[in-house]
Scaffold this motif. Sequence first.
Motif, PDB file in Angstrom:
ATOM      1  N   HIS A   1       1.552  -1.177  -0.002  1.00 37.52           N
ATOM      2  CA  HIS A   1       0.131   0.569   0.144  1.00 37.52           C
ATOM      3  C   HIS A   1       0.954   1.209  -0.020  1.00 37.52           C
ATOM      4  O   HIS A   1       0.710   2.113  -0.671  1.00 37.52           O
ATOM      5  N   HIS A   2       2.056   0.980   1.268  1.00 35.22           N
ATOM      6  CA  HIS A   2       2.627   3.051   1.192  1.00 35.22           C
ATOM      7  C   HIS A   2       3.934   2.534  -0.081  1.00 35.22           C
ATOM      8  O   HIS A   2       4.634   3.382   0.362  1.00 35.22           O
ATOM      9  N   PHE A   3       4.416   1.404  -0.335  1.00 39.33           N
ATOM     10  CA  PHE A   3       5.772   1.690  -0.544  1.00 39.33           C
ATOM     11  C   PHE A   3       6.161   0.664  -2.484  1.00 39.33           C
ATOM     12  O   PHE A   3       6.934   0.310  -3.118  1.00 39.33           O
ATOM     13  N   SER A   4       4.512   0.639  -3.491  1.00 36.82           N
ATOM     14  CA  SER A   4       4.361   0.467  -4.001  1.00 36.82           C
ATOM     15  C   SER A   4       4.861  -1.593  -4.351  1.00 36.82           C
ATOM     16  O   SER A   4       6.097  -1.096  -5.539  1.00 36.82           O
ATOM     17  N   SER A   5       4.653  -1.791  -3.515  1.00 36.67           N
ATOM     18  CA  SER A   5       5.795  -3.097  -4.055  1.00 36.67           C
ATOM     19  C   SER A   5       4.377  -4.033  -3.786  1.00 36.67           C
ATOM     20  O   SER A   5       3.805  -4.018  -3.694  1.00 36.67           O
ATOM     21  N   GLY A   6       4.629  -5.123  -5.213  1.00 39.67           N
ATOM     22  CA  GLY A   6       3.735  -6.223  -5.533  1.00 39.67           C
ATOM     23  C   GLY A   6       3.632  -7.306  -5.049  1.00 39.67           C
ATOM     24  O   GLY A   6       3.745  -7.493  -4.086  1.00 39.67           O
ATOM     25  N   ASN A   7       2.594  -7.766  -5.247  1.00 39.94           N
ATOM     26  CA  ASN A   7       1.430  -9.139  -4.262  1.00 39.94           C
ATOM     27  C   ASN A   7       1.992 -10.314  -5.130  1.00 39.94           C
ATOM     28  O   ASN A   7       2.214  -9.837  -6.627  1.00 39.94           O
ATOM     29  N   ASP A   8       2.552 -11.031  -4.626  1.00 41.40           N
ATOM     30  CA  ASP A   8       3.001 -11.954  -5.604  1.00 41.40           C
ATOM     31  C   ASP A   8       2.122 -13.107  -4.875  1.00 41.40           C
ATOM     32  O   ASP A   8       2.579 -13.941  -3.444  1.00 41.40           O
ATOM     33  N   SER A   9       1.010 -13.587  -6.151  1.00 36.37           N
ATOM     34  CA  SER A   9       1.018 -15.037  -4.687  1.00 36.37           C
ATOM     35  C   SER A   9       1.529 -16.220  -4.974  1.00 36.37           C
ATOM     36  O   SER A   9       0.754 -16.798  -3.722  1.00 36.37           O
ATOM     37  N   GLY A  10       2.541 -16.674  -5.532  1.00 36.05           N
ATOM     38  CA  GLY A  10       2.805 -18.077  -5.452  1.00 36.05           C
ATOM     39  C   GLY A  10       3.661 -17.753  -4.165  1.00 36.05           C
ATOM     40  O   GLY A  10       3.535 -18.453  -3.692  1.00 36.05           O
ATOM     41  N   GLY A  11       3.916 -16.640  -3.918  1.00 36.71           N
ATOM     42  CA  GLY A  11       5.536 -16.408  -2.483  1.00 36.71           C
ATOM     43  C   GLY A  11       4.382 -16.336  -1.215  1.00 36.71           C
ATOM     44  O   GLY A  11       4.608 -17.450  -0.230  1.00 36.71           O
ATOM     45  N   MET A  12       3.204 -16.085  -1.818  1.00 33.77           N
ATOM     46  CA  MET A  12       2.159 -16.405  -0.747  1.00 33.77           C
ATOM     47  C   MET A  12       1.408 -17.312  -0.246  1.00 33.77           C
ATOM     48  O   MET A  12       1.681 -17.894   0.807  1.00 33.77           O
ATOM     49  N   PHE A  13       1.596 -18.395  -2.126  1.00 34.24           N
ATOM     50  CA  PHE A  13       0.676 -19.625  -1.055  1.00 34.24           C
ATOM     51  C   PHE A  13       2.138 -20.796  -0.502  1.00 34.24           C
ATOM     52  O   PHE A  13       1.412 -21.406  -0.036  1.00 34.24           O
ATOM     53  N   TYR A  14       3.462 -20.319  -1.176  1.00 34.78           N
ATOM     54  CA  TYR A  14       4.215 -21.403  -0.836  1.00 34.78           C
ATOM     55  C   TYR A  14       4.943 -21.225   0.672  1.00 34.78           C
ATOM     56  O   TYR A  14       4.531 -22.163   1.632  1.00 34.78           O
ATOM     57  N   MET A  15       4.964 -19.651   1.130  1.00 33.99           N
ATOM     58  CA  MET A  15       4.596 -19.369   2.639  1.00 33.99           C
ATOM     59  C   MET A  15       3.971 -19.956   3.946  1.00 33.99           C
ATOM     60  O   MET A  15       3.968 -20.634   4.519  1.00 33.99           O
ATOM     61  N   LEU A  16       2.493 -19.701   3.024  1.00 36.97           N
ATOM     62  CA  LEU A  16       1.201 -20.166   3.661  1.00 36.97           C
ATOM     63  C   LEU A  16       1.146 -21.791   4.017  1.00 36.97           C
ATOM     64  O   LEU A  16       0.787 -21.976   5.440  1.00 36.97           O
ATOM     65  N   THR A  17       1.564 -21.949   2.992  1.00 36.87           N
ATOM     66  CA  THR A  17       1.783 -23.644   2.961  1.00 36.87           C
ATOM     67  C   THR A  17       3.138 -23.964   4.341  1.00 36.87           C
ATOM     68  O   THR A  17       2.874 -25.123   4.964  1.00 36.87           O
ATOM     69  N   ALA A  18       3.419 -23.317   3.363  1.00 38.04           N
ATOM     70  CA  ALA A  18       4.943 -24.177   5.121  1.00 38.04           C
ATOM     71  C   ALA A  18       4.864 -24.128   6.152  1.00 38.04           C
ATOM     72  O   ALA A  18       4.449 -24.921   7.243  1.00 38.04           O
ATOM     73  N   ILE A  19       3.832 -22.940   6.791  1.00 35.84           N
ATOM     74  CA  ILE A  19       3.551 -23.135   7.545  1.00 35.84           C
ATOM     75  C   ILE A  19       2.789 -23.584   8.608  1.00 35.84           C
ATOM     76  O   ILE A  19       2.642 -23.950   9.156  1.00 35.84           O
ATOM     77  N   PHE A  20       1.404 -23.847   7.451  1.00 33.77           N
ATOM     78  CA  PHE A  20       0.523 -24.551   8.224  1.00 33.77           C
ATOM     79  C   PHE A  20       0.898 -25.954   7.688  1.00 33.77           C
ATOM     80  O   PHE A  20       0.927 -26.615   9.255  1.00 33.77           O
ATOM     81  N   MET A  21       1.282 -26.637   7.667  1.00 36.89           N
ATOM     82  CA  MET A  21       2.042 -28.057   7.179  1.00 36.89           C
ATOM     83  C   MET A  21       3.185 -28.317   7.664  1.00 36.89           C
ATOM     84  O   MET A  21       3.037 -28.992   8.811  1.00 36.89           O
ATOM     85  N   LEU A  22       4.070 -27.047   8.839  1.00 37.72           N
ATOM     86  CA  LEU A  22       4.894 -27.496  10.250  1.00 37.72           C
ATOM     87  C   LEU A  22       4.139 -27.742  10.927  1.00 37.72           C
ATOM     88  O   LEU A  22       4.379 -28.175  12.206  1.00 37.72           O
ATOM     89  N   GLN A  23       2.866 -26.977  11.241  1.00 34.51           N
ATOM     90  CA  GLN A  23       2.163 -26.932  12.325  1.00 34.51           C
ATOM     91  C   GLN A  23       1.467 -27.748  12.461  1.00 34.51           C
ATOM     92  O   GLN A  23       1.222 -28.971  13.382  1.00 34.51           O
ATOM     93  N   ILE A  24       1.137 -28.935  11.797  1.00 28.76           N
ATOM     94  CA  ILE A  24       0.592 -29.412  10.978  1.00 28.76           C
ATOM     95  C   ILE A  24       1.224 -31.029  11.870  1.00 28.76           C
ATOM     96  O   ILE A  24       0.862 -31.993  12.683  1.00 28.76           O
ATOM     97  N   GLY A  25       2.911 -31.425  11.828  1.00 29.39           N
ATOM     98  CA  GLY A  25       4.149 -31.731  11.763  1.00 29.39           C
ATOM     99  C   GLY A  25       4.328 -31.427  13.627  1.00 29.39           C
ATOM    100  O   GLY A  25       3.877 -32.562  14.027  1.00 29.39           O
ATOM    101  N   VAL A  26       4.514 -30.188  13.850  1.00 23.76           N
ATOM    102  CA  VAL A  26       4.491 -30.148  15.484  1.00 23.76           C
ATOM    103  C   VAL A  26       3.086 -30.973  15.816  1.00 23.76           C
ATOM    104  O   VAL A  26       3.311 -31.891  16.969  1.00 23.76           O
TER     105      VAL A  26
END
Length: 400
Positions: free
Chosen positions: A275-300
């Motif tokens: 919003h403030h620094f004109s940084s683009g949204n990377d939907s692929g990066g969002m998918f990989y990061m959130l999937t990695a976090i959620f899978m790690l949580q399930i493992g724990v």
Amino acid sequence: MSGSSYHPSYWLAALGAGGLSVSFFMYLMWLLPHPGFPMPTWEHLQGVWTGGAEISTSVRFVSMAATLAVIVLAALHFALLWWNIREYRAPANRPDLDALRDTPAEVQLMAVPLTLAMTVNVGFVLGALFVPGLWSAVEYLFPFALIAFLAIGWSALRIFGRYLSRFLVHGGYRGSEHNHLSALLAVFTFSMLSVGFAAPAAMSHLKLVSALAATLSILFFVIAITVAVIVLVGGAAAMMTHGLQPKATPSIWMLVPILTLLGIEWVRLRHGLAHHFSSGNDSGGMFYMLTAIFMLQIGVMLIGLRVMQLNGYLRLHLAGEGRDPVSFGLICPGVALFVMGMFWWHLAWVDSGLIAKYSAGYWIGIGLLAIVQLATLLALLRLSWTLMLGRETRIVGVDA
């Protein structure tokens, strides 16, 4: 609760109730349309109850049920908060709390600022949903939120600073007393503060306020990560050598809410940057990061569940005669798994177009997450009745 000892872990009961209240808000957040707003407000909620919102019957029903749950669980949160404040300040409990400060269990006092930070979040949700027109003045409220989190953060740093400096100055750290992950409660607290600061960073339209909030969010993020590395390395080595301390078994799941909070902070800071620094949204990066976090949580969660099956912790403290306030540490991991699951499901799958919103597959995913939420709610109600509202209990201390 006459006749029984007081322990700081009782604050986790209020924390769990507040977390569950916010978790039901997730249904409104993701199911209820709120174009032009980062979250649903009174005006959007009014459309649900008056029939003005153009939504399906199923979405309307879920939204109404979720709204009632938010109210009831928020009321429970404030009731448990008041009870804890009263007991924490009671002269009769002062000797036990003073004695706690000279033991490794002193880190349990971090439950106090952790719960207070959750109270700010609950208040923010209630204000947005039930105060007409509040969102029009939200920019004036963000500075007060920053001040509140700063005050809580200062308290948390003082508590943890005393705990850590005692070992650094006087020594006495013994691995045999730290064969658990209870000190992750400090990481949990710093993560809660980090995600709290990230809210104005993501939602404020004032660049200065957003940048200041992001700076404070990153500060507590760095503190949380640093402390997490220390605790995980030392705790894992001690557990491998001495085995997990049975009384501190819930600590093995503590990493789950930490991952949820830091994951949400990452999402919020990305929004603020875009919003403030004109940084683009990377939907692929969002998918990989959130999937990695959620899978790690399930493992724990699965590892922790196996450990609890082997040492009988769940059987003793949820279905048996176990009476230990540390058991309230079982609640937040379930809340966190549900909340991160909602973020993962919507941002990684629905927003990317992989799953159509309100389709059969969409509701199946929501239903699976709701099972986790319902199980967590039942656990909170059972523990609250057994330990706080039912018959007089015997509190078992923990060398955490």
